[in-house]
Design a protein around this motif. Sequence first.
Motif, PDB file in Angstrom:
ATOM      1  N   MET A 208       0.799  -1.229   0.000  1.00 38.40           N
ATOM      2  CA  MET A 208       0.000   0.000   0.000  1.00 38.40           C
ATOM      3  C   MET A 208       0.832   1.281   0.000  1.00 38.40           C
ATOM      4  O   MET A 208       0.329   2.340  -0.331  1.00 38.40           O
ATOM      5  CB  MET A 208      -0.954  -0.009   1.198  1.00 38.40           C
ATOM      6  CG  MET A 208      -1.795  -1.271   1.181  1.00 38.40           C
ATOM      7  SD  MET A 208      -3.485  -1.102   1.659  1.00 38.40           S
ATOM      8  CE  MET A 208      -3.521   0.304   2.618  1.00 38.40           C
ATOM      9  N   VAL A 209       2.109   1.166   0.408  1.00 39.54           N
ATOM     10  CA  VAL A 209       2.955   2.372   0.429  1.00 39.54           C
ATOM     11  C   VAL A 209       3.980   2.256  -0.700  1.00 39.54           C
ATOM     12  O   VAL A 209       4.599   1.203  -0.865  1.00 39.54           O
ATOM     13  CB  VAL A 209       3.679   2.486   1.793  1.00 39.54           C
ATOM     14  CG1 VAL A 209       4.597   3.702   1.810  1.00 39.54           C
ATOM     15  CG2 VAL A 209       2.664   2.565   2.924  1.00 39.54           C
ATOM     16  N   ASP A 239       6.314  -3.525   0.919  1.00 37.62           N
ATOM     17  CA  ASP A 239       6.891  -3.622   2.258  1.00 37.62           C
ATOM     18  C   ASP A 239       7.787  -2.427   2.570  1.00 37.62           C
ATOM     19  O   ASP A 239       8.875  -2.571   3.126  1.00 37.62           O
ATOM     20  CB  ASP A 239       7.697  -4.939   2.346  1.00 37.62           C
ATOM     21  CG  ASP A 239       8.038  -5.309   3.785  1.00 37.62           C
ATOM     22  OD1 ASP A 239       7.255  -4.942   4.687  1.00 37.62           O
ATOM     23  OD2 ASP A 239       9.072  -5.973   4.003  1.00 37.62           O
ATOM     24  N   LEU A 240       7.329  -1.233   2.216  1.00 34.38           N
ATOM     25  CA  LEU A 240       8.129  -0.027   2.450  1.00 34.38           C
ATOM     26  C   LEU A 240       7.973   0.481   3.881  1.00 34.38           C
ATOM     27  O   LEU A 240       6.968   0.187   4.542  1.00 34.38           O
ATOM     28  CB  LEU A 240       7.698   1.070   1.462  1.00 34.38           C
ATOM     29  CG  LEU A 240       8.598   1.174   0.228  1.00 34.38           C
ATOM     30  CD1 LEU A 240       8.468  -0.052  -0.636  1.00 34.38           C
ATOM     31  CD2 LEU A 240       8.286   2.425  -0.566  1.00 34.38           C
ATOM     32  N   LYS A 245       2.776   1.442   9.978  1.00 30.31           N
ATOM     33  CA  LYS A 245       1.979   2.504  10.605  1.00 30.31           C
ATOM     34  C   LYS A 245       0.575   2.518  10.032  1.00 30.31           C
ATOM     35  O   LYS A 245      -0.418   2.696  10.745  1.00 30.31           O
ATOM     36  CB  LYS A 245       2.635   3.859  10.319  1.00 30.31           C
ATOM     37  CG  LYS A 245       3.346   4.439  11.510  1.00 30.31           C
ATOM     38  CD  LYS A 245       4.080   5.654  11.110  1.00 30.31           C
ATOM     39  CE  LYS A 245       3.694   6.887  11.891  1.00 30.31           C
ATOM     40  NZ  LYS A 245       4.569   8.001  11.475  1.00 30.31           N
ATOM     41  N   LEU A 246       0.513   2.295   8.730  1.00 27.86           N
ATOM     42  CA  LEU A 246      -0.778   2.274   8.053  1.00 27.86           C
ATOM     43  C   LEU A 246      -1.592   1.047   8.486  1.00 27.86           C
ATOM     44  O   LEU A 246      -2.795   1.143   8.776  1.00 27.86           O
ATOM     45  CB  LEU A 246      -0.513   2.256   6.540  1.00 27.86           C
ATOM     46  CG  LEU A 246      -1.693   2.436   5.620  1.00 27.86           C
ATOM     47  CD1 LEU A 246      -2.416   3.739   5.908  1.00 27.86           C
ATOM     48  CD2 LEU A 246      -1.204   2.426   4.155  1.00 27.86           C
ATOM     49  N   VAL A 247      -0.925  -0.095   8.540  1.00 30.63           N
ATOM     50  CA  VAL A 247      -1.604  -1.324   8.964  1.00 30.63           C
ATOM     51  C   VAL A 247      -2.215  -1.109  10.356  1.00 30.63           C
ATOM     52  O   VAL A 247      -3.365  -1.490  10.614  1.00 30.63           O
ATOM     53  CB  VAL A 247      -0.616  -2.517   8.975  1.00 30.63           C
ATOM     54  CG1 VAL A 247      -1.266  -3.757   9.561  1.00 30.63           C
ATOM     55  CG2 VAL A 247      -0.099  -2.806   7.565  1.00 30.63           C
TER      56      VAL A 247
END
Length: 546
Positions: A208-209, A239-240, A245-247
């Motif tokens: 997502m990132v 996997d950035l 944090k988003l998860v």
Amino acid sequence: MSVNEWAWWQKGIVYQIYPMSFQDSDQDGYGDLQGIIDRLDYLQSLNVDALWLSPVYPSPLHDNGYDVADYCGIHPLFGDLETFDRLLEEVHAAGMKLLMDLVPNHTSDEHHWFLESRSSRDNPKRDWYIWHDPGPEGGPPNNWLSHFGGPAWTLDEASGQYYLHQFDTHQPELNYRHPDVLPAMQEVMRFWLDRGVDGFRVDVIYRMVKDELFRDEPANPDWDGIFPFQSLIHCRTQDLAGTQKLVAQFRKVVDEYSDRVMVGEVYLPLDRLVRYYGRDLSGCHLPFNFHLLLCEWKASAVRRLVEEYESLLPPGGWPNWVASNHDRPRSATRVTPRQARVSNMLLLTLRGTPTVYYAEELGHESVDIPADVVRDPISLNLPELANSMGRDQARTPMPWDGTCQAGFTRSAEGPWLPLTPDYETINVAAQQERADSHLNLFRALTRLRRQAPALSVGDYSSLDTPYEEVFAFLRTHPGSDSYLICLNFGPRDLQLDVSCCGARAEIAVSSSMKRRGVVDLSGLDLAGAEGLLLRLCGPVEKPDLQ
Ligand code: NOJ
Ligand code: MG
């Protein structure tokens, strides 16, 4: 800890339904929600605890629903919200849970967010998606690739900019660096959680990132020259830093409700996968562990995998296992039909939540798909790989009985994808009748797993045996019966000395469904491709076994 203190998603079994292929109730050739309601008795008879539905949202279906046009509705093909609510109620009444598929990384290009974003460069939603000017020589901004073939960028001619899509060109990626996108997706989650769903399986949560500087990805020196997407190392799109944090922000919403679960789709090496439990377990409850379906089918390789995974789990992190899903060949095809029973026994006896893909309980194989009925965008975009990498093969209709169309549909045009050619023998009704069928083996395993704390929540330890094709392990739980599992990954008949576990044991389930009674552990017969689940008589001293 008593077994009652474990959460349902720890001690239970998840069953993945591919709604298009489960049961058609309105005779249009596509499975639907009413079809699932009609089959709840069957699902209950499998002793599974939670149903996960692949996407059922409104969608133009360029990627079978993983291209969502409206996160808060139901595709008319599957029914409507009212039918959904009824399904949820009936699933709960049957004592099961229901998980939705959440697809937050991308939307359909028909989602109104994207239509607005695309409408002009200064639309307030422009930066909800990832737009970029062409590269210095014209053409795509960088070398990133789509998983489904070709570049990960599509030019929007009207505005002269490219939008990013790691999947189909109809699946533009949302931009989680824009402050309004995350809250919008969190509202979507609350919409379903408020309705009562028990959690989510989150699509490609590890992708997502994206690199803020849009740097090229390096070539993959180990590429085998087959799947174009693998020609690059995806260090700028997967996997950035910042993903965890988003998860955690997704998890926070799940935690606003009691007793819900968040499962994350993460295809990464084990050491990176386990980070998706998050700092202090603030990430996914269950970051999907796909390594069984990626691992070579060899006892030593599987044992190594189990042990490495066990050793890497963070304190309190609960393991999970997946042996097949809608993106990979079916396990009977991958491990051979003879080994399919061993594979199911492995999945249902390892420590950790198993996720079972529909029809795996029948030993169903992947199905050859004629070129003119292909639906999967991978096969459509990369026809030369359709046979090896195509996904329709594992998405064919559930065979319920031996009648014409296998009881899946009565549509005059037939089902949306062809049935397995052997549906006259591989079907639920036929296997129900046969005491030694795959289906009855599956039920015996799930029934026992539900009854025996050692199997659902107990500890795991493996045993050395002189045979490289055998994987043998113990499951133990204080105050409960202990179990020894012996799996023969090879074709030859063997005799094992496992008397370190006691003199005798009772066969609780044999993969042939034919063996019963007490056996002598100093000379245990194990036929080729046989699995035995043995109840040990008397206490076991685990440390002596390693
Ligand atoms: C992963 C899903 O499992 C797969 O089926 C889908 O095509 C991609 N994500 C894109 O959503
Ligand atoms: Mg239908």
